[in-house]
Design an enzyme around this catalytic site. Sequence first.
Site, PDB file in Angstrom:
ATOM      1  N   ASP A 126      10.336  -5.305   8.685  1.00 52.43           N
ATOM      2  CA  ASP A 126       9.381  -5.072   9.786  1.00 52.43           C
ATOM      3  C   ASP A 126       9.277  -6.388  10.334  1.00 52.43           C
ATOM      4  O   ASP A 126      10.066  -7.276  10.104  1.00 52.43           O
ATOM      5  CB  ASP A 126       8.052  -4.727   8.903  1.00 52.43           C
ATOM      6  CG  ASP A 126       7.039  -4.258  10.048  1.00 52.43           C
ATOM      7  OD1 ASP A 126       7.180  -2.943  10.570  1.00 52.43           O
ATOM      8  OD2 ASP A 126       6.108  -4.684  10.345  1.00 52.43           O
ATOM      9  N   ALA A 172       4.523   4.088   3.053  1.00 50.99           N
ATOM     10  CA  ALA A 172       4.026   2.912   2.398  1.00 50.99           C
ATOM     11  C   ALA A 172       4.109   1.650   3.405  1.00 50.99           C
ATOM     12  O   ALA A 172       4.802   1.882   4.321  1.00 50.99           O
ATOM     13  CB  ALA A 172       4.958   2.785   1.110  1.00 50.99           C
ATOM     14  N   LYS A 173       3.529   0.538   3.081  1.00 55.58           N
ATOM     15  CA  LYS A 173       3.885  -0.609   3.842  1.00 55.58           C
ATOM     16  C   LYS A 173       3.097  -1.848   2.946  1.00 55.58           C
ATOM     17  O   LYS A 173       2.473  -1.449   2.197  1.00 55.58           O
ATOM     18  CB  LYS A 173       3.006  -0.426   5.147  1.00 55.58           C
ATOM     19  CG  LYS A 173       3.380  -1.637   6.224  1.00 55.58           C
ATOM     20  CD  LYS A 173       4.841  -1.150   6.867  1.00 55.58           C
ATOM     21  CE  LYS A 173       4.961  -1.502   8.362  1.00 55.58           C
ATOM     22  NZ  LYS A 173       5.810  -0.373   8.835  1.00 55.58           N
ATOM     23  N   GLY A 174       3.800  -2.714   3.293  1.00 60.76           N
ATOM     24  CA  GLY A 174       3.277  -4.142   2.607  1.00 60.76           C
ATOM     25  C   GLY A 174       3.695  -5.296   3.265  1.00 60.76           C
ATOM     26  O   GLY A 174       4.246  -5.382   4.641  1.00 60.76           O
ATOM     27  N   VAL A 188       0.972  -1.208  -0.072  1.00 57.41           N
ATOM     28  CA  VAL A 188      -0.024   0.100   0.123  1.00 57.41           C
ATOM     29  C   VAL A 188       0.851   1.212  -0.133  1.00 57.41           C
ATOM     30  O   VAL A 188       1.595   1.520   0.836  1.00 57.41           O
ATOM     31  CB  VAL A 188      -0.989   0.003   1.341  1.00 57.41           C
ATOM     32  CG1 VAL A 188      -1.717   1.288   0.958  1.00 57.41           C
ATOM     33  CG2 VAL A 188      -1.981  -1.156   1.389  1.00 57.41           C
TER      34      VAL A 188
END
Length: 409
Positions: A142, A101-103, A56
């Site tokens: 992460d 952002a992150k995924g 995202v």
Amino acid sequence: MQAFEATNYYFHQAAKCLDLTENIRTLMITPDREVRVEVAIELDSGRIGNFIGYRVQHDNARGPYKGGLRYHPAVDQDEARSLASLMTWKTAIVDLPFGGAKGGINCDPRKLSRGELERVTRKFIEKIHDMIGPHKDIPAPDMGTDAQVMAWIMNEYAKYEGFHPACVTGKPVEFHGSAGREAATGFGLAIITREMLARLQRTIAGTTFAIQGYGNVGSHTARCLAQMGGRIISVSDAYGAIVNPEGLDLAELDRHVAVSQKIVGFKGGDAITNEQLLTLPVDVLIPAALGGIFDRAMAQAVQAKLIVEAANGPTWPEGDEVFVARGIPVVPDVLANAGGVVVSYFEWVQNLQHFRWPLDQIQREEEARLVEAFRDMYDLAQRKGVTLRTAAFMKAISRVGRAKVLGGI
Ligand code: GLU
């Protein structure tokens, strides 16, 4: 309530104080782009493993999208959205030239072999390589991912786009990574905790801590705080917790964890549950595991005098209200755990310069940025009579909003 809704609740608390119009609010909370991909690989058994990967991209008004990749069974679109939004505010509060952002991939990395993890990672990058890159979107570690995963990402990305070490951060130091990146979040946590305690006329020395989670962030936080004289009386992992009111011997604990891969069974403390850790009468409680820990009941049961959020999104809005009512200050995730992305930024800069900075320079600059951001947040909270979280969001929203206006919507 879901995670993204919770993040937006905090956004709106701050937006109210800033008098933002409804349209601007919608513009700022809506993610720019969301991608969901199938990541199918051949497992060691010969069977096919089907996983779903997400990325995202929330906002890039201030610079390329930036944020980690999580490998965990709880990863889904909503969580990725919430964490991507938190990254936008996090990079803004520490004034990095990045967006958010992150995924992640919905999988249990503990159940995958090293070869399977590598294949999952490479397949995911094969699917998303055209949307990431040094000046587009820069992933990082992460929960459930580490420097090795980042090395595979860099190598896989190179197959499509050529040599670009700045396409991902958190890489191994000997493979274009940065000194100090692995410990950066824990080191930053300790610095922020020191600053907060100073405002409460206290020091880390003589203060007791309970840390929920003993992964990369939790364990480095514990070590840094112990080095600064703090007494770590309790830590936990996914299997259970231990407590020793005299303070845990972390070197011994690390030797135990290296062998058994678990905290449970450590002789230097008594076994307790994760829930008991959260309600110990310590000075400082540090959630450093999954999000969504403090609901109303848990916030009521907490006996700590201060909370410093190492995890992303550990506090539900209803828990936050309880902490406010009980006068327990909460240092919010968007600043407390920002040390990681600050050093990710230094790694990115070093990669673009093809140059290496020494560890002492990295730690000095990380500390300076965090201390300044903490002071800004704390002073704003005092001036406006708002919580530290609202002040942090106000600061971040103003910066992102200004960039949007200057850049043109
Ligand atoms: N995953 C970390 C975080 O939530 C680091 C992100 C990064 O370095 O880009 O802040």
